[in-house]
Design a protein around this motif. Sequence first.
Motif, PDB file in Angstrom:
ATOM      1  N   THR A 156       0.819  -1.213   0.000  1.00  0.00           N
ATOM      2  CA  THR A 156       0.000   0.000   0.000  1.00  0.00           C
ATOM      3  C   THR A 156       0.851   1.260   0.000  1.00  0.00           C
ATOM      4  OG1 THR A 156      -1.704  -1.164   1.266  1.00  0.00           O
ATOM      5  CG2 THR A 156      -1.830   1.240   1.237  1.00  0.00           C
ATOM      6  N   TYR A 157       2.029   1.180   0.606  1.00  0.00           N
ATOM      7  CA  TYR A 157       2.868   2.374   0.769  1.00  0.00           C
ATOM      8  C   TYR A 157       4.102   2.378  -0.126  1.00  0.00           C
ATOM      9  CZ  TYR A 157       0.018   3.024   4.937  1.00  0.00           C
ATOM     10  OH  TYR A 157      -1.033   3.204   5.792  1.00  0.00           O
ATOM     11  N   GLN A 158       4.268   1.362  -0.961  1.00  0.00           N
ATOM     12  CA  GLN A 158       5.498   1.282  -1.740  1.00  0.00           C
ATOM     13  C   GLN A 158       5.652   2.443  -2.728  1.00  0.00           C
ATOM     14  OE1 GLN A 158       6.208  -2.561  -3.501  1.00  0.00           O
ATOM     15  NE2 GLN A 158       6.296  -3.594  -1.522  1.00  0.00           N
ATOM     16  N   ASN A 159       4.577   2.809  -3.420  1.00  0.00           N
ATOM     17  CA  ASN A 159       4.699   3.908  -4.373  1.00  0.00           C
ATOM     18  C   ASN A 159       4.929   5.233  -3.660  1.00  0.00           C
ATOM     19  OD1 ASN A 159       4.544   2.458  -6.750  1.00  0.00           O
ATOM     20  ND2 ASN A 159       2.325   2.604  -6.905  1.00  0.00           N
ATOM     21  N   GLN A 160       4.348   5.408  -2.480  1.00  0.00           N
ATOM     22  CA  GLN A 160       4.604   6.615  -1.696  1.00  0.00           C
ATOM     23  C   GLN A 160       6.088   6.700  -1.326  1.00  0.00           C
ATOM     24  OE1 GLN A 160       2.175   7.049   1.819  1.00  0.00           O
ATOM     25  NE2 GLN A 160       3.495   8.605   2.700  1.00  0.00           N
ATOM     26  N   VAL A 161       6.647   5.580  -0.921  1.00  0.00           N
ATOM     27  CA  VAL A 161       8.063   5.544  -0.576  1.00  0.00           C
ATOM     28  C   VAL A 161       8.929   5.831  -1.798  1.00  0.00           C
ATOM     29  CG1 VAL A 161       9.932   4.020   0.151  1.00  0.00           C
ATOM     30  CG2 VAL A 161       7.792   4.053   1.431  1.00  0.00           C
ATOM     31  N   LEU A 162       8.599   5.239  -2.946  1.00  0.00           N
ATOM     32  CA  LEU A 162       9.353   5.502  -4.176  1.00  0.00           C
ATOM     33  C   LEU A 162       9.277   6.973  -4.552  1.00  0.00           C
ATOM     34  CD1 LEU A 162       8.299   2.375  -6.286  1.00  0.00           C
ATOM     35  CD2 LEU A 162      10.557   2.814  -5.295  1.00  0.00           C
ATOM     36  N   HIS A 163       8.088   7.570  -4.431  1.00  0.00           N
ATOM     37  CA  HIS A 163       7.912   8.989  -4.734  1.00  0.00           C
ATOM     38  C   HIS A 163       8.819   9.836  -3.842  1.00  0.00           C
ATOM     39  CE1 HIS A 163       5.370  12.551  -5.905  1.00  0.00           C
ATOM     40  NE2 HIS A 163       5.902  13.005  -4.782  1.00  0.00           N
ATOM     41  N   ASN A 164       8.806   9.548  -2.553  1.00  0.00           N
ATOM     42  CA  ASN A 164       9.591  10.351  -1.617  1.00  0.00           C
ATOM     43  C   ASN A 164      11.091  10.182  -1.835  1.00  0.00           C
ATOM     44  OD1 ASN A 164       7.088  10.970  -0.658  1.00  0.00           O
ATOM     45  ND2 ASN A 164       7.353  10.057   1.361  1.00  0.00           N
ATOM     46  N   MET A 165      11.502   8.980  -2.221  1.00  0.00           N
ATOM     47  CA  MET A 165      12.919   8.769  -2.535  1.00  0.00           C
ATOM     48  C   MET A 165      13.309   9.489  -3.813  1.00  0.00           C
ATOM     49  SD  MET A 165      13.465   4.758  -1.475  1.00  0.00           S
ATOM     50  CE  MET A 165      15.223   4.799  -1.197  1.00  0.00           C
ATOM     51  N   LEU A 166      12.403   9.517  -4.788  1.00  0.00           N
ATOM     52  CA  LEU A 166      12.657  10.228  -6.038  1.00  0.00           C
ATOM     53  C   LEU A 166      12.846  11.716  -5.771  1.00  0.00           C
ATOM     54  CD1 LEU A 166      12.679  10.525  -9.159  1.00  0.00           C
ATOM     55  CD2 LEU A 166      10.177  10.647  -9.057  1.00  0.00           C
ATOM     56  N   VAL A 167      11.977  12.291  -4.968  1.00  0.00           N
ATOM     57  CA  VAL A 167      12.041  13.733  -4.690  1.00  0.00           C
ATOM     58  C   VAL A 167      13.301  14.101  -3.911  1.00  0.00           C
ATOM     59  CG1 VAL A 167      10.948  15.616  -3.392  1.00  0.00           C
ATOM     60  CG2 VAL A 167       9.548  14.092  -4.792  1.00  0.00           C
ATOM     61  N   THR A 168      13.642  13.294  -2.923  1.00  0.00           N
ATOM     62  CA  THR A 168      14.742  13.647  -2.026  1.00  0.00           C
ATOM     63  C   THR A 168      16.098  13.098  -2.435  1.00  0.00           C
ATOM     64  OG1 THR A 168      14.350  11.701  -0.633  1.00  0.00           O
ATOM     65  CG2 THR A 168      13.144  13.731  -0.065  1.00  0.00           C
ATOM     66  N   GLY A 169      16.097  12.058  -3.258  1.00  0.00           N
ATOM     67  CA  GLY A 169      17.358  11.394  -3.576  1.00  0.00           C
ATOM     68  C   GLY A 169      17.848  10.504  -2.447  1.00  0.00           C
ATOM     69  N   ALA A 170      16.981  10.198  -1.482  1.00  0.00           N
ATOM     70  CA  ALA A 170      17.373   9.385  -0.329  1.00  0.00           C
ATOM     71  C   ALA A 170      17.886   8.017  -0.756  1.00  0.00           C
ATOM     72  CB  ALA A 170      16.188   9.214   0.622  1.00  0.00           C
ATOM     73  N   GLU A 171      18.861   7.517  -0.015  1.00  0.00           N
ATOM     74  CA  GLU A 171      19.460   6.228  -0.335  1.00  0.00           C
ATOM     75  C   GLU A 171      18.753   5.064   0.343  1.00  0.00           C
ATOM     76  OE1 GLU A 171      23.864   6.131  -0.547  1.00  0.00           O
ATOM     77  OE2 GLU A 171      23.748   8.191   0.177  1.00  0.00           O
ATOM     78  N   PHE A 172      17.966   5.366   1.365  1.00  0.00           N
ATOM     79  CA  PHE A 172      17.230   4.307   2.058  1.00  0.00           C
ATOM     80  C   PHE A 172      16.027   4.907   2.767  1.00  0.00           C
ATOM     81  CE2 PHE A 172      20.053   5.994   5.277  1.00  0.00           C
ATOM     82  CZ  PHE A 172      19.275   5.997   6.432  1.00  0.00           C
ATOM     83  N   VAL A 173      15.109   4.039   3.138  1.00  0.00           N
ATOM     84  CA  VAL A 173      13.948   4.419   3.939  1.00  0.00           C
ATOM     85  C   VAL A 173      13.845   3.468   5.120  1.00  0.00           C
ATOM     86  CG1 VAL A 173      11.432   4.551   4.029  1.00  0.00           C
ATOM     87  CG2 VAL A 173      12.635   5.426   2.032  1.00  0.00           C
ATOM     88  N   ASP A 174      13.676   4.019   6.297  1.00  0.00           N
ATOM     89  CA  ASP A 174      13.323   3.193   7.444  1.00  0.00           C
ATOM     90  C   ASP A 174      11.818   3.310   7.638  1.00  0.00           C
ATOM     91  OD1 ASP A 174      15.832   2.255   7.939  1.00  0.00           O
ATOM     92  OD2 ASP A 174      16.189   3.401   9.769  1.00  0.00           O
ATOM     93  N   PHE A 175      11.113   2.235   7.275  1.00  0.00           N
ATOM     94  CA  PHE A 175       9.664   2.190   7.456  1.00  0.00           C
ATOM     95  C   PHE A 175       9.389   1.694   8.866  1.00  0.00           C
ATOM     96  CE2 PHE A 175       5.561   0.119   7.500  1.00  0.00           C
ATOM     97  CZ  PHE A 175       4.751   1.038   6.850  1.00  0.00           C
ATOM     98  N   VAL A 176       8.616   2.471   9.602  1.00  0.00           N
ATOM     99  CA  VAL A 176       8.387   2.197  11.020  1.00  0.00           C
ATOM    100  C   VAL A 176       6.893   2.067  11.297  1.00  0.00           C
ATOM    101  CG1 VAL A 176       8.586   3.173  13.349  1.00  0.00           C
ATOM    102  CG2 VAL A 176      10.488   3.392  11.720  1.00  0.00           C
ATOM    103  N   SER A 177       6.545   1.074  12.089  1.00  0.00           N
ATOM    104  CA  SER A 177       5.180   0.945  12.600  1.00  0.00           C
ATOM    105  C   SER A 177       5.271   0.868  14.122  1.00  0.00           C
ATOM    106  CB  SER A 177       4.501  -0.304  12.033  1.00  0.00           C
ATOM    107  OG  SER A 177       3.162  -0.415  12.529  1.00  0.00           O
ATOM    108  N   PHE A 178       4.410   1.624  14.789  1.00  0.00           N
ATOM    109  CA  PHE A 178       4.468   1.695  16.246  1.00  0.00           C
ATOM    110  C   PHE A 178       3.082   1.489  16.835  1.00  0.00           C
ATOM    111  CE2 PHE A 178       4.252   4.441  20.122  1.00  0.00           C
ATOM    112  CZ  PHE A 178       5.118   3.703  20.924  1.00  0.00           C
ATOM    113  N   ASP A 179       3.010   0.580  17.798  1.00  0.00           N
ATOM    114  CA  ASP A 179       1.742   0.316  18.482  1.00  0.00           C
ATOM    115  C   ASP A 179       2.022   0.088  19.967  1.00  0.00           C
ATOM    116  OD1 ASP A 179      -0.724  -0.410  19.403  1.00  0.00           O
ATOM    117  OD2 ASP A 179      -0.838  -2.291  18.287  1.00  0.00           O
ATOM    118  N   PRO A 180       1.799   1.110  20.804  1.00  0.00           N
ATOM    119  CA  PRO A 180       2.088   0.983  22.232  1.00  0.00           C
ATOM    120  C   PRO A 180       1.158   0.022  22.960  1.00  0.00           C
ATOM    121  CG  PRO A 180       0.954   3.046  21.804  1.00  0.00           C
ATOM    122  CD  PRO A 180       1.275   2.438  20.468  1.00  0.00           C
ATOM    123  N   ASP A 181       0.083  -0.435  22.284  1.00  0.00           N
ATOM    124  CA  ASP A 181      -0.835  -1.385  22.906  1.00  0.00           C
ATOM    125  C   ASP A 181      -0.298  -2.819  22.876  1.00  0.00           C
ATOM    126  OD1 ASP A 181      -2.655   0.665  23.401  1.00  0.00           O
ATOM    127  OD2 ASP A 181      -3.680   0.370  21.489  1.00  0.00           O
TER     128      ASP A 181
END
Length: 215
Positions: free
Chosen positions: A145-170
């Motif tokens: 669901t989020y892969q194209n969003q990540v690709l878009h953001n890497m394209l814009v920024t030129g980032a070399e990596f993404v740390d995808f994080v999910s957090f659930d304190p429950d």
Amino acid sequence: MKRNFIVSEHPQNTPEWFADRCGRATGSKAAAITAKVKSGEAATRADYRVQLALERLLVKPCADEFSNDDTDRGHEREPFARMRYEIVTGITVEQCGFVYREDIMAGCSPDGLLEDAGRLGLWEAKCPKSKTHFKYLLEQRVPPTYQNQVLHNMLVTGAEFVDFVSFDPDMPGKLQLFIFRWERDEALIKEYEAELRQFLMEVDATHKQIAAMAA
């Protein structure tokens, strides 16, 4: 660490931040940009194309405001996700406003920028329901669901990596934080960029069409 993009000085979700975004394709809409149907244009893609064209003409945001329990939960929990990530990894998350390039009408609002061993990275955080968080833990990947969003953001920024994080304190202690590092994939980014540039050409054409009607 070289950065080939401009970072807006305005905080996210302020009126000035929305103005910075006007007419630019954003990462949060990457799914709409790449939406496909068997024939013709997908409704979500067409809606977004017209929205961006109108934003360019009117110089103001034209998106419908959207909020629900899931988005509210994300806004409330993201600071805690950021703190936990920084404690676990020792990497500082640099918060920033809207990020964009001058050579293409596209931008994004990363949840954060990272620097690890001199490499530029992105921090993308989600704070979903427990059953969704658990699914991320099992699959150990960036959710499709989020892969194209990540690709878009890497394209814009030129980032070399993404740390995808999910957090659930429950969740129980060691299951509260999920981190998956996705390294830059040039082939996938080029494939996405081709779709983005085609979409932006169509936005340009729609903008001209509307402007001609108003003349």
